[in-house]
Design a protein around this motif. Structure first.
Motif, PDB file in Angstrom:
ATOM      1  N   PRO A  22     -26.830  -6.449 -34.896  1.00 11.55           N
ATOM      2  CA  PRO A  22     -26.958  -5.564 -33.743  1.00 11.55           C
ATOM      3  C   PRO A  22     -27.473  -6.227 -32.463  1.00 11.55           C
ATOM      4  O   PRO A  22     -27.174  -5.772 -31.380  1.00 11.55           O
ATOM      5  N   GLY A  23     -28.252  -7.303 -32.537  1.00 10.01           N
ATOM      6  CA  GLY A  23     -28.828  -7.905 -31.349  1.00 10.01           C
ATOM      7  C   GLY A  23     -27.971  -8.965 -30.689  1.00 10.01           C
ATOM      8  O   GLY A  23     -28.410  -9.606 -29.741  1.00 10.01           O
ATOM      9  N   ILE A  24     -26.747  -9.164 -31.159  1.00  9.00           N
ATOM     10  CA  ILE A  24     -25.853 -10.173 -30.590  1.00  9.00           C
ATOM     11  C   ILE A  24     -24.630  -9.468 -30.024  1.00  9.00           C
ATOM     12  O   ILE A  24     -24.014  -8.649 -30.707  1.00  9.00           O
ATOM     13  N   SER A  35     -15.513 -15.528 -24.973  1.00  7.87           N
ATOM     14  CA  SER A  35     -16.937 -15.770 -25.197  1.00  7.87           C
ATOM     15  C   SER A  35     -17.174 -16.445 -26.536  1.00  7.87           C
ATOM     16  O   SER A  35     -17.970 -17.385 -26.636  1.00  7.87           O
ATOM     17  N   PHE A  36     -16.481 -15.979 -27.567  1.00  8.35           N
ATOM     18  CA  PHE A  36     -16.646 -16.573 -28.893  1.00  8.35           C
ATOM     19  C   PHE A  36     -16.157 -18.019 -28.916  1.00  8.35           C
ATOM     20  O   PHE A  36     -16.779 -18.884 -29.543  1.00  8.35           O
ATOM     21  N   ALA A  81     -26.713 -23.030 -28.055  1.00  6.58           N
ATOM     22  CA  ALA A  81     -25.280 -22.973 -27.755  1.00  6.58           C
ATOM     23  C   ALA A  81     -24.951 -21.751 -26.909  1.00  6.58           C
ATOM     24  O   ALA A  81     -24.147 -21.836 -25.971  1.00  6.58           O
ATOM     25  N   SER A  82     -25.577 -20.632 -27.202  1.00  5.76           N
ATOM     26  CA  SER A  82     -25.360 -19.423 -26.413  1.00  5.76           C
ATOM     27  C   SER A  82     -25.853 -19.620 -24.987  1.00  5.76           C
ATOM     28  O   SER A  82     -25.158 -19.267 -24.025  1.00  5.76           O
ATOM     29  N   GLY A  92     -20.336 -16.108 -22.951  1.00  9.88           N
ATOM     30  CA  GLY A  92     -20.890 -16.505 -24.246  1.00  9.88           C
ATOM     31  C   GLY A  92     -21.335 -15.279 -25.007  1.00  9.88           C
ATOM     32  O   GLY A  92     -20.735 -14.213 -24.891  1.00  9.88           O
ATOM     33  N   ILE A  93     -22.392 -15.441 -25.769  1.00  2.50           N
ATOM     34  CA  ILE A  93     -22.970 -14.303 -26.472  1.00  2.50           C
ATOM     35  C   ILE A  93     -24.416 -14.178 -26.027  1.00  2.50           C
ATOM     36  O   ILE A  93     -25.096 -15.171 -25.790  1.00  2.50           O
TER      37      ILE A  93
END
Length: 121
Positions: A22-24, A35-36, A81-82, A92-93
């Protein structure tokens, strides 16, 4: 060719983790798959350049915790990385907390292993 396959599998694993944890969430203009792909690219670079150094530095802690600390290192690599993908490429994420990064890193690792096993067969 192997680099492109690893990049694709990592990006798919990140997408799966984004939909489970849920937090990503995907961040940035455009499609979510962009983004991925950006985070997958940076995660490959971070895992090959930064992670060996951090792993060597934290080897005593990893030995004391019987390898569990490696999950914390994986979480930091996902967050790095994000952060890099958002700040350099603008997409990104977004990761809400360290707990989300921790669970996300576990899911990315498991999904990557499963996907790699399927592709290798």
């Amino acid at each position: 060719m192997r680099f492109l396959l690893n990049w694709l599998l990592t990006s798919i694993a990140i997408a799966i983790a984004t939909f489970i944890v849920p937090g990503i969430a995907p961040f940035g203009p455009g499609e979510a798959w962009v983004s991925f792909m950006f985070v997958g690219l940076f995660l490959g670079f971070v895992n090959s350049l930064v992670k060996p150094i951090i792993t060597a530095i934290s080897l005593p802690v990893t030995i004391i915790t019987l390898g569990i600390f490696q999950l914390v290192i994986n979480s930091f690599m996902l967050e790095l990385a994000s952060w890099l993908s958002i700040n350099i490429l603008g997409a990104g994420i977004s990761i809400a907390s360290f707990g989300s990064a921790f669970i996300g890193a576990i899911i990315v690792s498991i999904m990557y292993a499963i996907l790699n096993g399927v592709v290798e067969e």
